[in-house]
Design an enzyme around this catalytic site. Structure first.
Site, short mmCIF file in Angstrom:
data_model
loop_
_atom_site.label_atom_id
_atom_site.label_comp_id
_atom_site.label_asym_id
_atom_site.label_seq_id
_atom_site.Cartn_x
_atom_site.Cartn_y
_atom_site.Cartn_z
N ARG A 20 -26.80 2.45 2.82
CA ARG A 20 -26.91 3.66 2.01
C ARG A 20 -26.04 4.76 2.59
NH1 ARG A 20 -28.71 6.62 5.27
NH2 ARG A 20 -28.29 8.28 3.80
N ALA A 22 -23.03 7.57 0.91
CA ALA A 22 -21.85 7.30 0.08
C ALA A 22 -20.68 6.66 0.84
CB ALA A 22 -21.39 8.60 -0.57
N GLY A 23 -20.46 7.09 2.07
CA GLY A 23 -19.35 6.53 2.86
C GLY A 23 -19.61 5.07 3.21
N ARG A 63 -25.09 0.72 -7.52
CA ARG A 63 -25.70 2.06 -7.57
C ARG A 63 -24.75 2.95 -8.37
NH1 ARG A 63 -28.17 4.72 -2.26
NH2 ARG A 63 -29.41 5.88 -3.77
N CYS A 131 -31.23 15.11 4.13
CA CYS A 131 -31.00 13.68 4.00
C CYS A 131 -30.28 13.15 5.24
CB CYS A 131 -30.20 13.39 2.73
SG CYS A 131 -30.18 11.64 2.27
N SER A 133 -26.36 12.33 6.17
CA SER A 133 -24.95 12.26 5.79
C SER A 133 -24.10 12.12 7.05
CB SER A 133 -24.54 13.54 5.05
OG SER A 133 -23.15 13.75 5.16
N ASP A 200 -22.32 12.88 -2.57
CA ASP A 200 -22.10 11.57 -3.19
C ASP A 200 -20.93 11.65 -4.16
OD1 ASP A 200 -25.11 11.53 -2.33
OD2 ASP A 200 -24.40 9.46 -2.51
N ASN A 210 -25.52 15.50 -4.70
CA ASN A 210 -26.00 14.99 -3.41
C ASN A 210 -27.50 14.72 -3.52
OD1 ASN A 210 -25.48 14.32 -0.59
ND2 ASN A 210 -26.64 16.16 -0.07
N LYS A 211 -28.10 14.27 -2.45
CA LYS A 211 -29.51 13.88 -2.44
C LYS A 211 -30.38 14.93 -3.12
CE LYS A 211 -30.96 10.83 -1.32
NZ LYS A 211 -31.20 9.76 -2.33
N LYS A 236 -14.76 11.07 -2.24
CA LYS A 236 -16.02 11.43 -2.90
C LYS A 236 -15.74 12.32 -4.12
CE LYS A 236 -18.63 10.22 0.95
NZ LYS A 236 -19.05 11.05 2.05
C1 RUB Z 1 -27.47 9.73 0.70
C2 RUB Z 1 -26.92 11.11 0.47
C3 RUB Z 1 -25.89 11.59 1.44
C4 RUB Z 1 -24.50 11.32 0.85
C5 RUB Z 1 -23.39 11.55 1.85
O1 RUB Z 1 -28.25 9.26 -0.37
O2 RUB Z 1 -27.23 11.76 -0.49
O3 RUB Z 1 -26.02 12.97 1.63
O4 RUB Z 1 -24.43 9.97 0.41
O5 RUB Z 1 -23.53 10.65 2.93
P1 RUB Z 1 -28.87 7.79 -0.30
P2 RUB Z 1 -22.27 10.27 3.86
O6 RUB Z 1 -29.68 7.70 0.95
O7 RUB Z 1 -29.71 7.69 -1.56
O8 RUB Z 1 -27.71 6.82 -0.33
O9 RUB Z 1 -21.72 11.56 4.36
O10 RUB Z 1 -22.88 9.41 4.93
O11 RUB Z 1 -21.29 9.52 3.00
#
Ligand code: RUB
Length: 322
Positions: A20, A22-23, A63, A131, A133, A200, A210-211, A236
Site C-alpha cells: 500500500r 501510492a509509491g 486499486r 496516514c 506516506s 495518491d 490523499n487518505k 502522482k
Molecule cells: C496511503 C496514502 C498515502 C499516499 C502517499 O493510502 O494515502 O498518503 O499513498 O504515500 P493507502 P507514499 O494506505 O490506502 O494506500 O508517499 O508512500 O506514496
C-alpha cells in the site's frame, strides 16, 4: 490470458493492501510487468505486445485512486508500443529495462523530495502527518538527520490504522512521535508548526487526493494559519485530469469500519478511502523537481506527461497539435 502466479500475487497484495501507499503500489506494478516480460513463453513480438498490455490492464484494475499505478504502467507500455522492433528479445528487454528504470527513479525521487522538503522544516518544529506516506516521511527524516530537533504528531488513520506504521518507523529512527486520534486534529492544531502529507493523485487544477481525513486536516491548518505541505513525486500527477477525467475515490468494504463490533442490522455504512483537498488549502507541493504552488500542477503535467496527453488527443480525438 495466462496470469503468472507471481503477478497475481502482486495484484492480490495491492488489492488487499499488503502492498500500500501510492509509491509502493507503483513500484510493485512495475515489478509485476517486469516479471511478466521475463517469463513470457511465446515466440512472437506482436503477441508479446498484446500480452504485456493485458497484464498492465490487470494490474491497473487492483486499486482505482492512486494515479502512480497507471502512470508506472503507461510509462513501461508506452516504451514497448513505440519501439520499432519486432524482435521478441529486444521488446522483452525494453519492458524489463523500463520497469527497472521506473523503480529506480521512484526510489530516488522519494529521497530527493526529502532533501528538498527538509529545507522547509525548521529546528524546533512540531510537524503533523497523516496516514503513512514515504514521501512525507522522507522530508521529516531528512530534517531530523540534518540535526533539527523536531517533534511529530501523527494520526491513527482509521479504519486501517496506517498511523501505527508511521509511528513505528519514526520511533525506530529516534524521532519523538505522539500518536493522536484522527478526530483530535483540530484540538492539536494550535501546537503544530507544519503539516506534511503525501498524495495518491494530484489533479491538473492542483487539488490533491490523499487518505480520507486529509482535507479536514487542511481545513484545520488553514484556520490556524499553519503551513500545509504535500510531498508527491511527479508520477502522482494525473495526465487524464487535463483531459477532463474525474479521479475515482475508492470505496472499501464496511467491514473495515465495524470490524468485530456488534452493529444494528441493516445499518448503512460508507468507507471512502480518500478525499479531495482543494488547491487553496495547500501552501506548496514538494516534488523531486522542486517545490511548486499547487496551481502549477499543470506545468508538471505538460512537462512530464505531454507525451501521454498528446497520445490521447491523437488516438481518441484525431487532434495532432497539443
Ligand atoms: C496511503 C496514502 C498515502 C499516499 C502517499 O493510502 O494515502 O498518503 O499513498 O504515500 P493507502 P507514499 O494506505 O490506502 O494506500 O508517499 O508512500 O506514496
Amino acid at each position: 490470458m495466462k496470469i503468472l502466479y507471481e503477478v497475481s500475487r502482486i495484484a492480490e497484495d495491492i488489492r488487499t493492501m499488503r502492498i500500500r501507499g501510492a509509491g509502493r503500489i507503483a513500484r510493485a506494478a512495475a515489478l509485476g510487468l517486469k516479471i511478466a516480460a521475463e517469463k513470457f513463453e511465446g515466440k512472437d513480438g506482436e503477441e508479446f505486445r498484446r500480452y504485456i498490455k493485458d497484464v498492465a490492464e490487470y494490474l491497473r484494475s487492483t486499486r482505482p485512486t492512486a494515479v502512480s499505478l497507471p502512470n508506472a504502467l503507461t510509462f513501461i507500455v508506452h516504451r514497448l508500443m513505440i519501439s520499432p522492433s519486432e524482435d521478441l528479445e529486444e521488446l522483452r528487454s525494453t519492458v524489463v529495462k523500463s520497469a527497472e528504470e521506473f523503480i529506480e527513479y521512484s526510489k530516488k525521487a522519494t529521497e530527493n523530495i526529502g532533501k528538498i522538503g527538509a529545507k522547509r522544516i525548521e529546528d524546533g518544529d512540531k510537524v503533523l502527518t497523516h496516514c503513512n506516506s514515504s514521501a512525507a516521511l522522507s522530508v521529516i527524516i531528512h530534517a531530523f538527520k540534518e540535526g533539527k530537533d523536531i517533534k511529530v504528531y501523527n494520526t491513527e488513520t482509521r479504519p486501517k490504522f496506517q498511523g501505527y506504521i508511521t509511528a513505528r518507523k519514526l520511533l525506530n529512527i529516534g524521532i519523538k512521535t505522539t500518536l493522536i486520534p484522527d478526530s483530535s486534529v483540530r484540538a492539536f492544531m494550535k501546537k503544530i508548526d507544519k503539516v506534511i502529507v503525501g498524495a495518491d493523485t494530484v489533479a491538473a487544477n492542483g487539488v490533491v487526493v490523499n487518505k480520507i481525513g486529509t482535507s479536514q486536516i487542511a481545513l484545520a491548518a488553514k484556520e490556524a494559519n499553519v503551513d500545509f505541505y504535500v510531498a508527491a513525486e511527479t508520477y502522482k500527477f494525473s495526465p487524464m485530469t487535463v483531459l477532463g477525467e474525474y479521479i475515482v475515490i475508492e470505496e472499501r468494504s464496511p467491514k473495515e469500519i465495524v470490524r468485530n463490533m456488534k452493529i444494528p442490522e441493516n445499518i448503512n455504512i460508507r468507507n471512502p478511502a480518500f478525499d479531495v483537498t482543494p488547491a487553496e488549502y495547500i501552501d506548496a507541493i514538494i516534488t523531486e523537481m522542486g517545490i511548486i504552488p499547487p496551481q502549477a500542477a499543470i506545468l508538471i503535467l505538460k512537462e512530464h506527461y505531454g507525451w501521454a496527453i498528446r497520445d490521447y488527443l491523437i488516438r481518441e480525438l484525431s487532434i495532432d497539435e497539443a
